[in-house]
Write a protein that holds these residues in place. Structure first.
Motif, short mmCIF file in Angstrom:
data_model
loop_
_atom_site.label_atom_id
_atom_site.label_comp_id
_atom_site.label_asym_id
_atom_site.label_seq_id
_atom_site.Cartn_x
_atom_site.Cartn_y
_atom_site.Cartn_z
N PHE A 30 0.83 -1.21 0.00
CA PHE A 30 0.00 0.00 0.00
C PHE A 30 0.86 1.26 0.00
N LEU A 31 1.95 1.24 0.76
CA LEU A 31 2.85 2.39 0.77
C LEU A 31 3.49 2.60 -0.61
N LEU A 32 3.87 1.53 -1.26
CA LEU A 32 4.44 1.65 -2.61
C LEU A 32 3.41 2.20 -3.60
N LEU A 53 9.41 7.12 -1.97
CA LEU A 53 9.84 5.77 -2.37
C LEU A 53 11.02 5.29 -1.51
N LEU A 54 11.93 6.21 -1.18
CA LEU A 54 13.06 5.84 -0.33
C LEU A 54 12.60 5.44 1.06
N TRP A 55 11.58 6.12 1.58
CA TRP A 55 11.08 5.77 2.90
C TRP A 55 10.43 4.39 2.91
N CYS A 56 9.98 3.91 1.75
CA CYS A 56 9.38 2.57 1.67
C CYS A 56 10.42 1.46 1.84
N ALA A 57 11.71 1.82 1.78
CA ALA A 57 12.74 0.80 1.94
C ALA A 57 12.71 0.19 3.35
N ALA A 58 12.36 0.99 4.35
CA ALA A 58 12.32 0.47 5.72
C ALA A 58 11.25 -0.60 5.90
N PRO A 59 9.98 -0.35 5.56
CA PRO A 59 8.99 -1.43 5.68
C PRO A 59 9.26 -2.60 4.74
N LEU A 60 9.87 -2.34 3.59
CA LEU A 60 10.21 -3.45 2.68
C LEU A 60 11.25 -4.37 3.32
N ALA A 61 12.28 -3.78 3.92
CA ALA A 61 13.29 -4.58 4.60
C ALA A 61 12.70 -5.31 5.80
N ALA A 62 11.81 -4.65 6.55
CA ALA A 62 11.18 -5.29 7.70
C ALA A 62 10.31 -6.47 7.27
N THR A 63 9.60 -6.31 6.16
CA THR A 63 8.77 -7.40 5.66
C THR A 63 9.63 -8.59 5.23
N ALA A 64 10.75 -8.31 4.57
CA ALA A 64 11.66 -9.39 4.16
C ALA A 64 12.23 -10.10 5.38
N GLN A 65 12.59 -9.34 6.43
CA GLN A 65 13.11 -9.95 7.66
C GLN A 65 12.07 -10.85 8.31
N LEU A 66 10.83 -10.40 8.35
CA LEU A 66 9.77 -11.22 8.92
C LEU A 66 9.55 -12.48 8.09
N GLY A 313 2.20 6.57 9.79
CA GLY A 313 1.68 5.62 10.78
C GLY A 313 1.65 4.20 10.25
N ILE A 314 1.24 4.03 8.99
CA ILE A 314 1.21 2.69 8.40
C ILE A 314 2.62 2.10 8.34
N GLY A 315 3.56 2.91 7.89
CA GLY A 315 4.94 2.43 7.81
C GLY A 315 5.50 2.07 9.17
N ALA A 316 5.21 2.91 10.18
CA ALA A 316 5.71 2.63 11.53
C ALA A 316 5.11 1.35 12.09
N VAL A 317 3.82 1.14 11.87
CA VAL A 317 3.17 -0.08 12.35
C VAL A 317 3.77 -1.31 11.69
N VAL A 318 4.01 -1.24 10.38
CA VAL A 318 4.60 -2.38 9.67
C VAL A 318 5.98 -2.71 10.21
N VAL A 319 6.81 -1.69 10.39
CA VAL A 319 8.18 -1.93 10.86
C VAL A 319 8.19 -2.47 12.28
N LEU A 320 7.43 -1.84 13.17
CA LEU A 320 7.40 -2.28 14.57
C LEU A 320 6.83 -3.68 14.70
N ALA A 321 5.75 -3.97 13.97
CA ALA A 321 5.13 -5.29 14.06
C ALA A 321 6.05 -6.36 13.51
N CYS A 322 6.70 -6.08 12.39
CA CYS A 322 7.60 -7.07 11.80
C CYS A 322 8.78 -7.36 12.72
N ALA A 323 9.35 -6.33 13.31
CA ALA A 323 10.49 -6.53 14.22
C ALA A 323 10.08 -7.33 15.44
N THR A 324 8.92 -7.02 16.01
CA THR A 324 8.46 -7.73 17.20
C THR A 324 8.15 -9.19 16.90
#
Length: 387
Positions: A30-32, A53-66, A313-324
């Motif tokens: 959705f962010l992309l 688009l650069l800010w989407c790299a953080a949730p993309l990396a978090a999704t890959a890690q999860l 907010g969506i990006g922060a939730v994705v990153v925090l949830a994936c890390a946890t």
């Protein structure tokens, strides 16, 4: 087809983890898509769209890690007895795991595609009022093929990271049915420390005059004009913390075993040393996310306004949830790997209280070492931004 059948026959907990991966992929997708919508609605401000688009790299990396964490804990991706005779060797199991990850993420991005066009009003009805129409580029045509190509980054990145993480290694495959972990001593700690220091130095240098007094580090959804050097510094610092994770966990184990340890300290320290490769990387991700969250909160606390947009907010939730979830998954996987050792200790007469105290001691050691380190990195990162 085999990956789909294995996914359908998995246990409910495994299915829940895959649903979490799909949800993370949906949020990242959705962010992309929001970036594509913004570019379609503002063709003259390509720089702003590039920042989003650069800010989407953080949730993309978090999704890959999860996705990698979930794939590592999937029973279908482990080498069991008799699989080689059936043609399911380590290489083919890696391909199956990568395919299952790609299918899961594909489901998520398709959901995000439907939601995106529904909120824009392209599927009938008027655009939703929950989000600013300008954020999604409502009323402007979106290149469908370009959106699909951008969405393909999510399953491709997650599948590639899964295949790389679970690839067969020359020194032995770490995914045997007995969960035997690799006991190699982590060697990336000096490189992680150097990378973190380099990121902080780059951020301090790039932030001089890059942000006006009282200004903010812009986030997607409301603000524009992020200094690229500051973003690069944050990214390097985060990568350094992730790279240092296994080494820091191993150091915690060494500290517990130092001196003349008793049985409790020795047991806790040996477990941390043995499990450093398994739980170190997810804990490093948690430290990086916590450091970034603390730094962002400090920066925006020093500003007279708080322009957190819905996409932020969506990006922060994705990153925090994936890390946890990644950290919790690694903890569950580590506990399963020690099941035989725990059973042997119980047969030898070790009370359950000893095992609980050992777990509490391990947790305390990790918090004592990683907590202050994360705070120091976060505080150092915010100094050139708020002063």
């Amino acid at each position: 087809m085999l990956a789909l059948r294995l996914a359908r026959g998995s246990r409910p907990l495994v299915q829940l983890r895959r649903l979490l991966v799909a949800a993370a992929a949906a949020g990242t997708g959705f962010l992309l898509l929001a970036t594509v919508g913004h570019a379609a609605g503002h063709p003259t401000t390509a720089g702003d769209s590039l920042v989003r688009l650069l800010w989407c790299a953080a949730p993309l990396a978090a999704t890959a890690q999860l996705a990698v964490s979930v794939a590592r804990s999937d029973p279908a991706a482990r080498l069991q007895r008799g699989m080689a005779a059936a043609g399911l060797g380590p290489f083919r199991l890696t391909l199956i795991a990568a395919s299952a990850t790609a299918l899961t993420c594909l489901l998520g991005v398709l959901v995000s595609l439907v939601v995106f066009f529904r909120l824009r009003g392209d599927l009938g009805g008027s655009p939703t009022t929950a989000l600013d129409a300008d954020l999604l580029g409502a009323g402007h045509p979106v290149p469908f093929l370009g959106a699909l190509m951008l969405l393909a980054l999510v399953p491709l990145t997650a599948a590639g990271a899964t295949a790389f993480s679970l690839r067969p290694r020359a020194g032995g495959d770490p995914r045997h049915g007995d969960h035997r972990p690799r006991v190699d001593t982590p060697t990336a700690l000096p490189w992680g420390i150097a990378l973190t220091a380099a990121g902080l130095a780059i951020e301090a240098y790039a932030s001089r005059g890059a942000i006006p007094p009282g200004g903010l580090l812009p986030l997607p959804g409301r603000l524009i004009g992020s200094p690229p050097g500051v973003l690069a510094g944050w990214a390097l610092s985060a990568c350094g913390l992730v790279l240092s994770g296994p080494g820091l966990v191993h150091v915690c184990g060494r500290m517990l075993c130092s001196g003349r340890p008793g049985s409790l300290r020795l047991l806790s320290g040996r477990v941390l040393q043995q499990e450093s490769q398994r739980i170190g990387r997810p804990l490093g991700v948690v430290c990086a996310v916590a450091s970034g969250t603390y730094a962002a909160a400090k920066v925006y606390e020093a500003s007279p306004t708080s322009p957190f947009g819905p996409l932020t907010g969506i990006g922060a939730v994705v990153v925090l949830a994936c890390a946890t979830v990644s950290a919790l998954t690694a903890a569950v996987e580590s506990r399963a790997a020690r099941a035989h050792t725990t059973a042997a200790l119980r047969r030898l007469g070790a009370p359950a209280s000893v095992l609980y105290r050992a777990a509490a001691l391990r947790t305390s050691a990790l918090v004592i070492v990683l907590g202050p380190l994360t705070w120091v990195v976060a505080e150092t990162a915010t100094l050139p931004l708020v002063h």
